[in-house]
Design a protein around this motif. Structure first.
Motif, PDB file in Angstrom:
ATOM      1  N   GLU A 177      23.456 -47.466 -13.717  1.00 46.49           N
ATOM      2  CA  GLU A 177      22.224 -46.786 -14.134  1.00 46.49           C
ATOM      3  C   GLU A 177      21.959 -46.978 -15.630  1.00 46.49           C
ATOM      4  O   GLU A 177      20.819 -46.904 -16.086  1.00 46.49           O
ATOM      5  N   LYS A 178      23.029 -47.246 -16.394  1.00 45.92           N
ATOM      6  CA  LYS A 178      22.907 -47.471 -17.842  1.00 45.92           C
ATOM      7  C   LYS A 178      22.856 -48.954 -18.199  1.00 45.92           C
ATOM      8  O   LYS A 178      22.784 -49.310 -19.374  1.00 45.92           O
ATOM      9  N   GLY A 179      22.949 -49.828 -17.166  1.00 47.84           N
ATOM     10  CA  GLY A 179      22.840 -51.259 -17.408  1.00 47.84           C
ATOM     11  C   GLY A 179      24.150 -52.010 -17.522  1.00 47.84           C
ATOM     12  O   GLY A 179      24.184 -53.131 -18.051  1.00 47.84           O
ATOM     13  N   TYR A 180      25.246 -51.431 -16.984  1.00 46.94           N
ATOM     14  CA  TYR A 180      26.562 -52.055 -17.094  1.00 46.94           C
ATOM     15  C   TYR A 180      27.290 -52.037 -15.754  1.00 46.94           C
ATOM     16  O   TYR A 180      26.851 -51.396 -14.800  1.00 46.94           O
ATOM     17  N   LYS A 181      28.424 -52.748 -15.696  1.00 46.19           N
ATOM     18  CA  LYS A 181      29.299 -52.751 -14.524  1.00 46.19           C
ATOM     19  C   LYS A 181      30.752 -52.747 -14.980  1.00 46.19           C
ATOM     20  O   LYS A 181      31.070 -53.199 -16.082  1.00 46.19           O
TER      21      LYS A 181
END
Length: 250
Positions: free
Chosen positions: A124-128
């Motif tokens: 949701e914050k743009g990371y994995k």
């Protein structure tokens, strides 16, 4: 000119025109007859385009529902939202040796559940989450101890580590495009630059580490002071050391 002669002349003209028309129609019929026949579907919108490649079916992921929390599972079977760089299946690690037969990431179910929740928040914050190590069979711990018999770097296999219990992971973060966030050091860098309490680092690095740490702790993990990449599941510390081994592709 008499009416009879006018009538006959007009009749002749009509007959001539009809004969020409019939001849043209016969030519058209002959051309149509000789032309290649093309079948037009009644509803061309529903016909498949055989020039396109066959549709690739998405592999169905398994569900953790109904599994015991202590069961070991292969994480990739339950989510395709993680990234993997299993270093101990290569020589690119501090041991300079390959100690896994093949690269796999296994954890216990309860660890997987916490990781899935944490990764959902990261996405949701743009990371994995990217994995360097997951569950480690105790036999592999013995291999590591034989290479580096130093408890500062490798847990004594007699007692085992939380990695051997399926409750620890070594991780970092990548963007959704796969680019690693700058954490200040590489995985398995044993020095003060890798410490969580080292604040003498660029602000971006401190922010990246804080994002990883706060999110993982929010979902039931705790860190160790000297390794920014290492996280233990609080609920996994009391499990038994295991030597479960996964199968490798033949």
């Amino acid at each position: 000119m008499s009416s009879a002669r006018i009538f006959l002349k007009c009749l002749g003209t009509v007959i001539f025109l009809v004969m020409i028309g019939c001849g043209e129609q016969r030519k058209a019929d002959d051309i149509k007859k000789d032309a290649p026949q093309v079948m037009v579907p009644q509803n061309s919108m529903t016909m498949p385009d055989k020039t396109l490649p066959a549709k690739v079916e998405k592999i169905l992921l398994k569900t953790l529902e109904g599994l015991s929390d202590t069961t070991f599972i292969r994480l990739a079977d339950y989510s395709d939202d993680f990234v993997y760089d299993m270093r101990y299946a290569t020589e690119n690690n501090f041991l300079k040796a390959k100690v896994y037969d093949c690269a796999e990431c296994y954890t216990r179910v309860k660890t997987a559940k916490a990781l899935l929740k944490a990764n959902k928040e990261f996405i949701e914050k743009g990371y994995k989450i990217k994995f360097f190590d997951c569950y480690r069979p105790n036999s592999v711990q013995y291999k590591m101890w034989a290479i580096v018999p130093n408890p500062q770097y490798v847990a004594n296999p007699v007692k085992g580590s939380i990695h051997n219990k399926g409750g620890a992971v070594d991780i970092t973060l990548v963007t959704l495009a796969g680019e690693e966030l700058d954490m200040g050091t590489d995985f398995d860098f044993f020095g003060k630059r890798a410490y969580h309490d080292n604040v003498d680092l660029p602000q971006l690095i401190l922010e990246n580490r804080l994002l990883l740490k706060e999110t993982m702790e929010k979902h039931g993990f705790w860190s160790i002071r000297t390794e920014w990449w290492h996280y233990n599941l609080s609920a996994g510390t009391n499990d038994k050391v295991a030597n479960f081994k996964w199968d490798c592709p033949s």
